[in-house]
Write an enzyme that holds these catalytic residues in place. Structure first.
Site, short mmCIF file in Angstrom:
data_model
loop_
_atom_site.label_atom_id
_atom_site.label_comp_id
_atom_site.label_asym_id
_atom_site.label_seq_id
_atom_site.Cartn_x
_atom_site.Cartn_y
_atom_site.Cartn_z
N LYS A 119 -1.23 -3.07 4.38
CA LYS A 119 -1.90 -3.83 5.47
C LYS A 119 -1.45 -5.09 5.62
O LYS A 119 -0.98 -5.87 4.82
CB LYS A 119 -3.53 -3.84 4.88
CG LYS A 119 -4.63 -3.58 5.71
CD LYS A 119 -4.82 -2.35 6.32
CE LYS A 119 -6.02 -2.33 7.24
NZ LYS A 119 -6.18 -1.02 7.75
N HIS A 153 4.59 2.23 -3.39
CA HIS A 153 5.82 2.61 -2.76
C HIS A 153 6.26 4.12 -3.37
O HIS A 153 7.48 4.23 -3.43
CB HIS A 153 7.17 1.76 -3.34
CG HIS A 153 6.74 0.15 -2.67
ND1 HIS A 153 6.46 -0.86 -3.22
CD2 HIS A 153 7.28 -0.17 -1.49
CE1 HIS A 153 6.32 -1.94 -2.50
NE2 HIS A 153 6.74 -1.51 -1.43
N HIS A 154 5.30 4.60 -3.73
CA HIS A 154 5.63 6.14 -4.20
C HIS A 154 6.16 7.10 -2.94
O HIS A 154 6.69 8.12 -3.26
CB HIS A 154 4.21 6.95 -4.66
CG HIS A 154 3.22 7.08 -3.74
ND1 HIS A 154 2.29 6.41 -3.10
CD2 HIS A 154 2.68 8.74 -3.24
CE1 HIS A 154 1.60 6.98 -2.33
NE2 HIS A 154 1.81 8.20 -2.52
#
Length: 472
Positions: free
Chosen positions: A107, A65-66
């Site tokens: 994914k 979640h960067h």
């Protein structure tokens, strides 16, 4: 999992660790980058057309979640498992970082063989899967944006969109919840061939580097190169098609039913049509059949493009590979053992984690289109055509000479959406290729191009974390 059993995620971690040694980052930051942030495993029942109830196993993984949203395809395959989905999500993080697409990696996968289900059954499975993702907030234009992958396409993405919009009435940016949609549903022109075209642009750029080609004992440029492609799906077909159109020779093709070769070249469209008619690439006119479908991988060629599934080249068959360059169009087609063997043999591996980023790059363009609510080129196409026509008219008037209609048409032409998408993808792949090669050249102790690509990715993701102040 036994020690001898192949772990795709383990292979990704191994490549990451190999590259991490060439970076300056704190071990804690590296551990955070490497780990999967969220793994959602679900099971749900679906009633088949014959009345039987199947319990479907499915996954969605958000690796990083960067940057948000997370981004990554959904595959329908009997082989889907948590290890594979985690690995593919991790690769998406690194892939997006390398090509400067501001997404975190994600994914999804549904453990079914789509060939064994009717369209109506597939629709029910896709819609139920979407509803489960919505329930846990694992989908949304600012949260997590799926796309097509192995076994899925525009049809499934349209079902996902319809389910999402039905459950989010009035959400103005709802079309951005998924990419790879039909153009009529907010998709972008050029998405279908994007991954194959990205493979071509990336390999073409490497082929245009004189120092690299000299080391491999090859001439610069794509023209005349002898190419073998494994996989005639969307990615494999378009990769082969773009190489063929650029003057390369497709000397071998492999599919799950078998493989064929012809030293004088195979016409990719004719092979494709032959397969449509007969159900197989075998017995194509003028071609020789191999005994095994994997035999084509071991052909003598300049460029080998594995465009099917992971781990097709490993420690067992890598010593027999004769290609001078391998372009990973599939995700994870080489095992770490194969990498070691090729590095020793001087075979250049152009890694999947950036080479097949054409799909996510064009998905990014589609997402931006959905958020802006306007088709690319709509605002400026006609203006540019009128301006170019005026310039051509002035040139003809001043010189007293007339341009050929073909030249005039080329100069006057204003960019359509597909022209802009192709142009943006070409720029992305060229820039990424040079970033990786420069990293490799500046640090000669880096053993191969894959490790250089991981170094580029790690530096970009770690810098994002640092700038966000997550690690003060």
């Amino acid at each position: 999992m036994s020690e001898t059993e192949y772990s795709f995620f383990g292979a990704v971690e191994k490549s990451f660790d190999k590259a991490a040694k060439f970076t300056k980052w704190d071990p804690g930051i590296l551990e955070q980058i490497k780990a999967c942030n969220a793994v959602y495993r679900m099971r749900f029942p679906v009633k088949r057309d014959n009345g039987k109830i199947d319990v479907i196993e499915a996954y969605r993984v958000q690796h990083s979640h960067h940057k948000t949203p997370c981004k990554g395809g959904i595959r329908f395959a009997a082989e889907v498992n948590q290890d594979e989905v985690m690995a593919l999500a991790a690769l998406m993080t690194y892939k997006c970082a390398i090509v400067n697409v501001p997404f975190g990696g994600g994914k999804g996968g549904i453990k079914i063989n789509p060939r064994e289900y009717s369209p109506y059954e597939l629709e029910k499975i896709t819609r139920r899967y979407t509803a489960e993702l919505i329930r846990k907030k694992f989908i949304g234009p600012g949260t997590d944006v799926p796309a097509p992958d192995y076994g899925t396409g525009e049809r499934e993405m349209a079902w996902i969109l319809d389910t999402y919009t039905a459950m989010h009435p009035g959400e103005i940016d709802a079309a951005g919840c998924v990419t790879g949609k039909p153009v009529s549903q907010g998709g972008v022109r050029g998405r279908r061939e994007a991954t194959g075209l990205g493979v071509f642009f990336g390999l073409r750029e490497v082929c245009n580097m004189p120092d690299v080609m000299k080391k491999l004992g090859l001439e610069t440029g794509v023209e005349g190169k002898r190419v073998v492609v494994q996989g005639l799906g969307n990615v494999g077909y378009h990769s082969a098609k773009f190489f063929q159109d650029a003057g390369a020779k497709i000397v071998g093709l492999a599919e799950y039913e078998g493989s064929i070769c012809n030293d004088n070249g195979l016409d990719i469209d004719e092979v494709f049509n032959h397969r449509k008619k007969t159900g197989s690439i075998l017995n194509f006119a003028g071609a020789t059949n191999f005994k095994k479908n994997t035999d084509a991988l071991e052909m003598d060629c300049d460029i080998l493009i594995p465009a099917a599934l992971e781990n097709v080249i490993n420690g067992e068959n890598a010593p027999r590979i004769k290609a001078k360059m391998i372009g990973e169009a599939a995700n994870g087609p080489l095992s770490p053992e194969a990498d070691e063997i090729f590095a020793k043999k001087g075979i250049l591996v152009v890694p999947d984690m950036y080479l097949n980023a054409g799909g996510v790059t064009v998905s990014y363009f589609e997402w931006l289109k959905n958020l802006s609510h306007v088709r690319y080129g709509r605002m400026e196409k006609r203006f540019n055509e009128n301006m170019n026509a005026h310039i051509v008219g002035q040139m003809e008037s001043l010189t007293g000479k007339k341009m050929t209609s073909k030249d005039k048409e080329y100069i006057v032409h204003g960019a359509d959406e597909v022209d802009l998408v192709y142009s943006g993808l070409e720029e992305t792949m060229i820039t990424a290729t040079h970033e990786i090669m420069n990293e490799w050249k500046n640090n000669p102790s880096i053993p191969d191009m894959r490790t250089a690509a991981y170094v580029v990715a790690i530096n970009k993701v770690a810098t994002s974390y640092e700038e966000l102040g997550i690690f003060p």
